[in-house]
Design a protein around this motif. Structure first.
Motif, PDB file in Angstrom:
ATOM      1  N   LEU A  25     138.653  23.928   5.594  1.00 59.46           N
ATOM      2  CA  LEU A  25     138.392  23.099   6.769  1.00 59.46           C
ATOM      3  C   LEU A  25     137.574  21.865   6.408  1.00 59.46           C
ATOM      4  CD1 LEU A  25     137.579  25.867   9.404  1.00 59.46           C
ATOM      5  CD2 LEU A  25     139.633  24.421   9.333  1.00 59.46           C
ATOM      6  N   ARG A  28     139.583  19.260   4.573  1.00 62.23           N
ATOM      7  CA  ARG A  28     140.413  18.500   5.518  1.00 62.23           C
ATOM      8  C   ARG A  28     139.578  17.454   6.250  1.00 62.23           C
ATOM      9  NH1 ARG A  28     143.472  22.607   9.202  1.00 62.23           N
ATOM     10  NH2 ARG A  28     144.203  20.689  10.197  1.00 62.23           N
ATOM     11  N   LEU A  32     140.215  13.307   6.125  1.00 55.67           N
ATOM     12  CA  LEU A  32     140.846  12.779   7.337  1.00 55.67           C
ATOM     13  C   LEU A  32     140.645  11.277   7.509  1.00 55.67           C
ATOM     14  CD1 LEU A  32     142.468  13.662   9.846  1.00 55.67           C
ATOM     15  CD2 LEU A  32     140.279  13.893  11.030  1.00 55.67           C
ATOM     16  N   HIS A  78     144.018  14.392  13.797  1.00 55.86           N
ATOM     17  CA  HIS A  78     142.695  14.790  14.284  1.00 55.86           C
ATOM     18  C   HIS A  78     142.819  15.960  15.257  1.00 55.86           C
ATOM     19  CE1 HIS A  78     139.182  14.522  17.041  1.00 55.86           C
ATOM     20  NE2 HIS A  78     138.555  14.491  15.876  1.00 55.86           N
ATOM     21  N   LEU A  81     143.410  19.175  13.401  1.00 59.45           N
ATOM     22  CA  LEU A  81     142.199  19.653  12.742  1.00 59.45           C
ATOM     23  C   LEU A  81     141.239  20.257  13.759  1.00 59.45           C
ATOM     24  CD1 LEU A  81     140.426  20.049  10.272  1.00 59.45           C
ATOM     25  CD2 LEU A  81     139.669  17.665  10.525  1.00 59.45           C
ATOM     26  N   ASP A  84     142.072  23.754  14.595  1.00 58.50           N
ATOM     27  CA  ASP A  84     141.723  24.705  13.537  1.00 58.50           C
ATOM     28  C   ASP A  84     140.211  24.893  13.394  1.00 58.50           C
ATOM     29  OD1 ASP A  84     144.418  25.059  13.043  1.00 58.50           O
ATOM     30  OD2 ASP A  84     144.461  23.686  11.334  1.00 58.50           O
TER      31      ASP A  84
END
Length: 98
Positions: A25, A28, A32, A78, A81, A84
């Motif tokens: 996470l 990521r 981003l 976005h 993400l 998640d």
């Protein structure tokens, strides 16, 4: 002038630490900023000190204005993400003009 978007993240208290998930996470999150055109500046870092007041991570993004911030916030990458992140992290945000 730019708009700065600051977000603090920490693992939810009721969620067991999962090092592999957290690493995926946060990687990521770190990447981003390079994937969304509206973003002009991007910093992502882990907290380095163990104090009760500290959160685990900080994200600092810079965009041109509130319209560009919306372009980032509602961008599909976005939004994916965020979906998640929700089960694992809680966060607090501040947006202001510099």
């Amino acid at each position: 002038m730019l708009m700065r978007h600051i977000v603090l993240f920490r693992r939810k208290g009721e969620v067991a630490k999962d090092a592999a998930l957290e690493k995926a996470l946060t990687q990521r999150m770190a990447l981003l900023g390079a994937q969304i055109p509206a973003i002009q500046g991007w910093k992502f870092a882990a907290n380095e000190l163990s104090r009760p007041i500290c959160w685990d991570y900080v994200l600092e993004a810079e965009v041109a204005d509130a319209k560009a911030l919306d372009a980032y916030l509602f961008h599909p990458l976005h939004q994916a993400l965020v979906a998640d992140l929700k089960p694992y992290f809680e966060w607090a945000a501040v947006d202001y003009t510099t």
